[in-house]
Design a protein around this motif. Structure first.
Motif, PDB file in Angstrom:
ATOM      1  N   ARG A  69      -3.974  -8.873  -8.797  1.00  0.00           N
ATOM      2  CA  ARG A  69      -5.417  -9.032  -8.443  1.00  0.00           C
ATOM      3  C   ARG A  69      -6.084  -8.041  -8.285  1.00  0.00           C
ATOM      4  N   PHE A  70      -5.684  -7.113  -8.045  1.00  0.00           N
ATOM      5  CA  PHE A  70      -6.407  -6.589  -7.416  1.00  0.00           C
ATOM      6  C   PHE A  70      -5.454  -4.810  -7.095  1.00  0.00           C
ATOM      7  N   ILE A  71      -6.671  -3.609  -7.493  1.00  0.00           N
ATOM      8  CA  ILE A  71      -6.277  -2.304  -7.220  1.00  0.00           C
ATOM      9  C   ILE A  71      -7.054  -1.229  -6.669  1.00  0.00           C
ATOM     10  N   PHE A  72      -6.190  -0.675  -5.479  1.00  0.00           N
ATOM     11  CA  PHE A  72      -7.707  -0.098  -4.609  1.00  0.00           C
ATOM     12  C   PHE A  72      -7.052   0.892  -4.824  1.00  0.00           C
ATOM     13  N   ASP A  73      -7.951   2.896  -5.526  1.00  0.00           N
ATOM     14  CA  ASP A  73      -7.143   4.096  -5.487  1.00  0.00           C
ATOM     15  C   ASP A  73      -8.233   4.972  -4.746  1.00  0.00           C
ATOM     16  N   ASN A  74      -7.986   5.131  -3.846  1.00  0.00           N
ATOM     17  CA  ASN A  74      -9.437   5.856  -2.579  1.00  0.00           C
ATOM     18  C   ASN A  74      -8.428   6.528  -1.420  1.00  0.00           C
ATOM     19  N   MET A  75      -8.748   7.742  -1.661  1.00  0.00           N
ATOM     20  CA  MET A  75      -7.779   8.588  -0.491  1.00  0.00           C
ATOM     21  C   MET A  75      -8.084   8.248   0.845  1.00  0.00           C
ATOM     22  N   SER A  76      -9.428   8.005   0.911  1.00  0.00           N
ATOM     23  CA  SER A  76      -9.751   7.536   2.255  1.00  0.00           C
ATOM     24  C   SER A  76      -9.214   6.229   3.022  1.00  0.00           C
ATOM     25  N   TYR A  89       0.682  -1.316  -0.148  1.00  0.00           N
ATOM     26  CA  TYR A  89      -0.203   0.132  -0.309  1.00  0.00           C
ATOM     27  C   TYR A  89       0.953   0.846  -0.337  1.00  0.00           C
ATOM     28  N   PHE A  90       0.511   2.048  -0.795  1.00  0.00           N
ATOM     29  CA  PHE A  90       0.946   3.214  -0.998  1.00  0.00           C
ATOM     30  C   PHE A  90       0.606   4.512   0.182  1.00  0.00           C
ATOM     31  N   TYR A  91       0.640   5.115   0.223  1.00  0.00           N
ATOM     32  CA  TYR A  91       0.479   6.560   1.477  1.00  0.00           C
ATOM     33  C   TYR A  91       1.092   7.134   1.269  1.00  0.00           C
ATOM     34  N   PRO A  92       0.440   8.531   1.611  1.00  0.00           N
ATOM     35  CA  PRO A  92       0.869  10.188   1.020  1.00  0.00           C
ATOM     36  C   PRO A  92       2.063  10.190   2.235  1.00  0.00           C
ATOM     37  N   LYS A  93       1.777  10.334   3.800  1.00  0.00           N
ATOM     38  CA  LYS A  93       2.742  10.914   4.830  1.00  0.00           C
ATOM     39  C   LYS A  93       3.169  10.335   6.250  1.00  0.00           C
ATOM     40  N   ASP A  94       3.601   9.902   6.133  1.00  0.00           N
ATOM     41  CA  ASP A  94       3.701   9.041   7.823  1.00  0.00           C
ATOM     42  C   ASP A  94       2.920  10.471   8.581  1.00  0.00           C
ATOM     43  N   ASP A  95       3.014   9.816   9.681  1.00  0.00           N
ATOM     44  CA  ASP A  95       2.161  10.761  11.052  1.00  0.00           C
ATOM     45  C   ASP A  95       1.267  11.041  10.980  1.00  0.00           C
ATOM     46  N   THR A  96       0.209  10.855   9.459  1.00  0.00           N
ATOM     47  CA  THR A  96      -0.926  12.505   9.556  1.00  0.00           C
ATOM     48  C   THR A  96      -2.419  11.961   9.714  1.00  0.00           C
ATOM     49  N   PRO A  97      -3.762  12.165  10.185  1.00  0.00           N
ATOM     50  CA  PRO A  97      -4.109  11.131  10.258  1.00  0.00           C
ATOM     51  C   PRO A  97      -5.142  10.209   9.614  1.00  0.00           C
ATOM     52  N   GLY A  98      -5.037  10.485   8.489  1.00  0.00           N
ATOM     53  CA  GLY A  98      -5.118   9.794   7.255  1.00  0.00           C
ATOM     54  C   GLY A  98      -4.550   8.458   7.132  1.00  0.00           C
ATOM     55  N   CYS A  99      -2.895   8.808   7.837  1.00  0.00           N
ATOM     56  CA  CYS A  99      -1.919   8.289   6.974  1.00  0.00           C
ATOM     57  C   CYS A  99      -1.975   6.676   8.088  1.00  0.00           C
ATOM     58  N   ARG A 142      -3.105   7.506  -2.542  1.00  0.00           N
ATOM     59  CA  ARG A 142      -3.186   6.238  -1.761  1.00  0.00           C
ATOM     60  C   ARG A 142      -3.713   5.186  -2.458  1.00  0.00           C
ATOM     61  N   VAL A 143      -3.200   4.212  -2.823  1.00  0.00           N
ATOM     62  CA  VAL A 143      -3.226   3.340  -3.762  1.00  0.00           C
ATOM     63  C   VAL A 143      -2.869   1.562  -3.366  1.00  0.00           C
ATOM     64  N   THR A 144      -3.541   0.522  -3.212  1.00  0.00           N
ATOM     65  CA  THR A 144      -3.098  -0.590  -2.156  1.00  0.00           C
ATOM     66  C   THR A 144      -3.541  -1.995  -3.854  1.00  0.00           C
ATOM     67  N   TYR A 145      -2.714  -2.619  -3.124  1.00  0.00           N
ATOM     68  CA  TYR A 145      -2.187  -3.465  -4.601  1.00  0.00           C
ATOM     69  C   TYR A 145      -3.042  -4.439  -3.782  1.00  0.00           C
ATOM     70  N   VAL A 146      -3.043  -5.500  -4.329  1.00  0.00           N
ATOM     71  CA  VAL A 146      -3.142  -7.290  -3.556  1.00  0.00           C
ATOM     72  C   VAL A 146      -2.338  -7.999  -4.946  1.00  0.00           C
ATOM     73  N   VAL A 147      -1.567  -8.620  -4.646  1.00  0.00           N
ATOM     74  CA  VAL A 147      -0.122  -9.265  -5.594  1.00  0.00           C
ATOM     75  C   VAL A 147      -1.111 -10.687  -5.027  1.00  0.00           C
ATOM     76  N   ASP A 148      -0.588 -11.532  -6.109  1.00  0.00           N
ATOM     77  CA  ASP A 148      -0.891 -13.307  -5.328  1.00  0.00           C
ATOM     78  C   ASP A 148       0.578 -13.425  -5.386  1.00  0.00           C
ATOM     79  N   ASP A 149       0.584 -14.906  -5.361  1.00  0.00           N
ATOM     80  CA  ASP A 149       1.830 -15.794  -4.771  1.00  0.00           C
ATOM     81  C   ASP A 149       2.542 -16.201  -6.272  1.00  0.00           C
ATOM     82  N   LYS A 150       1.980 -15.800  -7.605  1.00  0.00           N
ATOM     83  CA  LYS A 150       2.616 -15.839  -8.683  1.00  0.00           C
ATOM     84  C   LYS A 150       3.414 -14.382  -8.771  1.00  0.00           C
ATOM     85  N   GLY A 151       2.844 -12.774  -8.114  1.00  0.00           N
ATOM     86  CA  GLY A 151       3.430 -11.675  -8.651  1.00  0.00           C
ATOM     87  C   GLY A 151       2.663 -11.364  -9.785  1.00  0.00           C
ATOM     88  N   VAL A 152       1.680 -11.689  -9.144  1.00  0.00           N
ATOM     89  CA  VAL A 152       0.445 -10.697 -10.311  1.00  0.00           C
ATOM     90  C   VAL A 152       0.035 -10.003  -9.672  1.00  0.00           C
TER      91      VAL A 152
END
Length: 151
Positions: free
Chosen positions: A128-135, A36-46, A116-126
């Motif tokens: 499988r899911f991308i979630f892009d939402n600032m919340s 998961y990619f996030y904007p900044k350490d120690d900010t409320p949402g992150c 703020r984007v989260t990637y779910v990668v399977d055990d083959k390295g592919v």
């Protein structure tokens, strides 16, 4: 070119929380990964997002998956953030934005804030899911939901 669902994650390296060089080849293609990619350490949402991953970390590991957070903050910032909130997972420093560029993580709010984007990668390295939402609240729920489908 942004990585998308169905793409294999290429190998990458980055500085980890402990200051050591993290090599994706040690995880990618060997076990599922929630990156998961996030904007900044120690900010409320992150902080809320990181603590939610912390509180559910055992659920992810019980499913055989690893969780890794990525932001442009320094390893020193990550160390303080991880210690303050007792984060059990690795944080990667992406100060040069190489990982954001590799994955194609967009910026938010007119290009002012790293996305703020989260990637779910399977055990083959592919990817499988991308979630892009600032919340920061719903990334964990979405990642777990999808991870359970592919395990």
């Amino acid at each position: 070119m942004a990585l998308k669902v169905g793409d294999t994650v290429p190998n990458f390296q980055a500085k980890a929380t402990n200051g050591e060089l993290f090599d994706s080849a040690n995880i990618i293609g060997k076990k599922p990964l929630v990156l998961y990619f996030y904007p900044k350490d120690d900010t409320p949402g992150c902080t809320q997002q990181a603590c939610s991953f912390r509180d559910n970390y055992e659920v992810f590991t019980d499913l055989g998956a690893e969780v890794i957070g990525v932001s442009g903050d320094s390893t020193a910032s990550h160390e303080k953030f991880a210690a303050k909130y007792k984060l059990p997972f690795t944080l990667l420093s992406d100060s040069d934005k190489k990982l954001r560029n590799l994955f194609g993580v967009p910026t938010a709010l007119f290009g002012l804030i790293p996305g703020r984007v989260t990637y779910v990668v399977d055990d083959k390295g592919v990817i499988r899911f991308i979630f892009d939402n600032m919340s920061g609240k719903i990334h964990i729920e979405k990642a777990l939901q999808f991870l359970k489908k592919i395990i």
